[in-house]
Design an enzyme around this catalytic site. Structure first.
Site, PDB file in Angstrom:
ATOM      1  N   ILE A  97      -8.220   3.476 -13.446  1.00 43.97           N
ATOM      2  CA  ILE A  97      -7.954   3.656 -11.995  1.00 43.97           C
ATOM      3  C   ILE A  97      -6.923   3.026 -11.442  1.00 43.97           C
ATOM      4  O   ILE A  97      -6.627   2.932 -10.315  1.00 43.97           O
ATOM      5  CB  ILE A  97      -9.472   3.109 -11.255  1.00 43.97           C
ATOM      6  CG1 ILE A  97      -9.720   1.941 -11.258  1.00 43.97           C
ATOM      7  CG2 ILE A  97     -10.543   4.105 -11.698  1.00 43.97           C
ATOM      8  CD1 ILE A  97     -10.579   1.333 -10.484  1.00 43.97           C
ATOM      9  N   GLY A 132     -16.759  -4.308 -11.108  1.00 44.45           N
ATOM     10  CA  GLY A 132     -16.391  -4.651  -9.744  1.00 44.45           C
ATOM     11  C   GLY A 132     -16.685  -3.529  -8.768  1.00 44.45           C
ATOM     12  O   GLY A 132     -17.310  -2.440  -9.153  1.00 44.45           O
ATOM     13  N   GLY A 192     -15.604  -2.591 -17.067  1.00 40.49           N
ATOM     14  CA  GLY A 192     -15.453  -3.338 -15.704  1.00 40.49           C
ATOM     15  C   GLY A 192     -16.617  -3.373 -14.868  1.00 40.49           C
ATOM     16  O   GLY A 192     -17.459  -2.016 -14.991  1.00 40.49           O
ATOM     17  N   SER A 221       0.862  -1.336   0.022  1.00 45.62           N
ATOM     18  CA  SER A 221       0.131   0.095   0.035  1.00 45.62           C
ATOM     19  C   SER A 221       0.725   1.370   0.097  1.00 45.62           C
ATOM     20  O   SER A 221       1.747   1.510   0.750  1.00 45.62           O
ATOM     21  CB  SER A 221      -0.864   0.129   1.247  1.00 45.62           C
ATOM     22  OG  SER A 221      -1.416   1.384   1.292  1.00 45.62           O
ATOM     23  N   LYS A 229     -13.370  -4.415   2.225  1.00 49.09           N
ATOM     24  CA  LYS A 229     -14.297  -3.307   1.901  1.00 49.09           C
ATOM     25  C   LYS A 229     -15.693  -3.686   2.210  1.00 49.09           C
ATOM     26  O   LYS A 229     -16.551  -3.002   2.399  1.00 49.09           O
ATOM     27  CB  LYS A 229     -13.761  -2.703   0.600  1.00 49.09           C
ATOM     28  CG  LYS A 229     -12.693  -1.882   0.415  1.00 49.09           C
ATOM     29  CD  LYS A 229     -12.463  -1.080  -0.836  1.00 49.09           C
ATOM     30  CE  LYS A 229     -11.341  -0.344  -0.801  1.00 49.09           C
ATOM     31  NZ  LYS A 229     -11.483   0.532  -1.981  1.00 49.09           N
ATOM     32  N   SER A 250      -0.496   3.932   0.874  1.00 44.91           N
ATOM     33  CA  SER A 250      -1.398   4.985   1.777  1.00 44.91           C
ATOM     34  C   SER A 250      -0.288   5.421   2.674  1.00 44.91           C
ATOM     35  O   SER A 250      -0.620   6.778   3.137  1.00 44.91           O
ATOM     36  CB  SER A 250      -2.650   4.562   2.078  1.00 44.91           C
ATOM     37  OG  SER A 250      -3.372   4.091   1.311  1.00 44.91           O
TER      38      SER A 250
HETATM   39  P1  ATR Z   1     -12.410  -4.275  -8.045  1.00 45.64           P
HETATM   40  O1  ATR Z   1     -13.252  -4.422  -6.613  1.00 45.64           O
HETATM   41  O2  ATR Z   1     -11.066  -3.798  -7.535  1.00 45.64           O
HETATM   42  O3  ATR Z   1     -13.086  -3.434  -9.060  1.00 45.64           O
HETATM   43  P2  ATR Z   1     -13.129  -6.912  -8.875  1.00 45.64           P
HETATM   44  O4  ATR Z   1     -14.324  -6.729  -8.022  1.00 45.64           O
HETATM   45  O5  ATR Z   1     -12.077  -7.992  -8.629  1.00 45.64           O
HETATM   46  O6  ATR Z   1     -12.133  -5.889  -8.327  1.00 45.64           O
HETATM   47  O7  ATR Z   1     -13.274  -6.429 -10.381  1.00 45.64           O
HETATM   48  C1  ATR Z   1     -12.371  -6.572 -11.376  1.00 45.64           C
HETATM   49  C2  ATR Z   1     -12.819  -6.028 -12.881  1.00 45.64           C
HETATM   50  O8  ATR Z   1     -12.145  -6.678 -13.594  1.00 45.64           O
HETATM   51  C3  ATR Z   1     -14.088  -7.006 -12.976  1.00 45.64           C
HETATM   52  O9  ATR Z   1     -14.833  -6.148 -13.769  1.00 45.64           O
HETATM   53  C4  ATR Z   1     -13.703  -8.241 -13.992  1.00 45.64           C
HETATM   54  O10 ATR Z   1     -14.776  -8.560 -14.800  1.00 45.64           O
HETATM   55  P3  ATR Z   1     -15.565  -9.889 -14.155  1.00 45.64           P
HETATM   56  O11 ATR Z   1     -16.651  -9.333 -13.427  1.00 45.64           O
HETATM   57  O12 ATR Z   1     -16.011 -10.676 -15.260  1.00 45.64           O
HETATM   58  O13 ATR Z   1     -14.839 -10.913 -13.205  1.00 45.64           O
HETATM   59  C5  ATR Z   1     -12.845  -7.538 -14.666  1.00 45.64           C
HETATM   60  N1  ATR Z   1     -11.684  -8.342 -15.197  1.00 45.64           N
HETATM   61  C6  ATR Z   1     -10.917  -9.147 -14.355  1.00 45.64           C
HETATM   62  N2  ATR Z   1     -10.116 -10.063 -15.332  1.00 45.64           N
HETATM   63  C7  ATR Z   1     -10.554  -9.550 -16.563  1.00 45.64           C
HETATM   64  C8  ATR Z   1     -10.093  -9.944 -17.933  1.00 45.64           C
HETATM   65  N3  ATR Z   1      -9.225 -11.234 -18.253  1.00 45.64           N
HETATM   66  N4  ATR Z   1     -10.635  -9.617 -18.925  1.00 45.64           N
HETATM   67  C9  ATR Z   1     -11.817  -8.510 -18.938  1.00 45.64           C
HETATM   68  N5  ATR Z   1     -12.134  -8.217 -17.471  1.00 45.64           N
HETATM   69  C10 ATR Z   1     -11.523  -8.859 -16.458  1.00 45.64           C
END
Ligand code: ATR
Length: 284
Positions: free
Chosen positions: A223, A136, A134, A20, A71, A22
């Site tokens: 981000i 997440g 994305g 981190s 979180k 932070s």
């Molecule tokens: P955070 O909370 O940090 O956003 P997360 O919840 O793990 O982390 O989300 C990661 C994001 O990256 C998600 O949108 C994920 O897509 P999925 O919902 O399908 O898992 C995306 N992601 C991770 N690996 C990926 C890949 N190889 N191609 C495209 N998107 C990916």
């Protein structure tokens, strides 16, 4: 020499946590404000989170930040969760109140939006369609912030369609969900594109997207801040777009935390940015 009556304490709980940035950020502000205090990384396993949070008050901590994987779990532990954190579905900051109760908030969306405003003066969320990649936790904070800033249309695309649909169902019709396969075409006519996926982060492959339909006037944001410039941002910059990386989001989310913990709103200065950039670069 006069002694201050209290040593100010805050930290970040995570597992792992030693990566981190932070502590560097917050300890810069302690120094800058000439305050006796420190901000420490707290390596807390998920099963120890409740006990760790409850220990903040007796130990005299003003509060803490939360990072992966705490979180969401923290929402079930703290005594009160504010509206923004509830809508985003995650807590990034805990404040210990005078009676020892714990208040949870989420400053990630504040960080994202205020960094954009500092780095791109004149930026407006309602300037045109925004593409968010994305779905997440990071995406939820970004989408929430953009909607608060009056974004008219957010094209949301995620590898797993259902997660994007879930965000749209909660956040309303200004979120338009498109299938992941359409990500290249979805950039047509966009005023801004934001990567919130983990793709492009150190140790991960680059985000697989073609930018040929992205207007050159569009702003590209990520981000991610390790590396400072992801392959996606580098490609957007090479095509002539303005870019914003993820470091400023981290810097700016610290400001409301400080306000709540210590009653001070610290500045994100050029010197602070340079210090943080140097630290990220020295690892890569
Ligand atoms: P955070 O909370 O940090 O956003 P997360 O919840 O793990 O982390 O989300 C990661 C994001 O990256 C998600 O949108 C994920 O897509 P999925 O919902 O399908 O898992 C995306 N992601 C991770 N690996 C990926 C890949 N190889 N191609 C495209 N998107 C990916």
């Amino acid at each position: 020499m006069a002694h201050p009556d209290r040593f100010l304490l805050a930290g970040v709980m995570g597992w792992p946590v030693m990566h981190s940035r932070s502590p560097l950020l917050h300890n810069y502000w302690f120094k800058r404000h000439d305050l006796a205090g420190t901000y420490v990384p707290l390596a807390i396993r998920p099963e120890g989170l409740a006990a760790a949070l409850r220990a903040l008050h007796p130990l005299g901590f003003a509060g803490c930040n939360l990072t992966i994987p705490h979180k969401q779990q923290a929402m079930t532990i703290v005594d009160e969760v504010d509206t923004v954190a509830k809508r985003i579905g995650a807590i990034s900051c805990v404040v210990v109140r005078p009676d020892g109760s714990l208040a949870g908030s989420n400053n990630d969306c504040y960080g994202f939006i205020h960094n954009l405003k500092q780095e791109q003066p004149g930026w407006r969320a309602d300037a045109g369609p925004i593409v968010v990649l994305g779905a997440g936790g990071g995406s939820r904070a970004v989408c929430y912030g953009l909607l608060q800033e009056d974004a008219k249309e957010i094209r949301l695309l995620n590898r797993t369609l259902a997660r994007a649909k879930g965000i749209a169902a909660e956040f309303g019709s200004r979120i338009v969900v498109l299938p992941w396969e359409e990500r290249h075409d979805a950039l047509e006519g966009a005023a801004m594109v934001v990567n919130t996926t983990s793709q492009g982060m150190v140790g991960q492959p680059a985000l697989d997207i073609r930018l040929d339909k992205l207007p050159k006037t569009a702003l590209a944001a990520d981000i991610i801040y390790t590396p400072l410039e992801t392959p996606f941002l580098a490609a957007a910059r090479q095509r002539g777009s303005r870019t914003v990386n993820g470091l400023g989001m981290l810097l700016h989310q610290g400001r409301p935390a400080w306000k709540a913990w210590f009653g001070i709103e610290p500045e994100v200065t050029a010197e602070l940015r340079a210090l943080m950039e140097k630290s990220v670069l020295s690892d890569s």
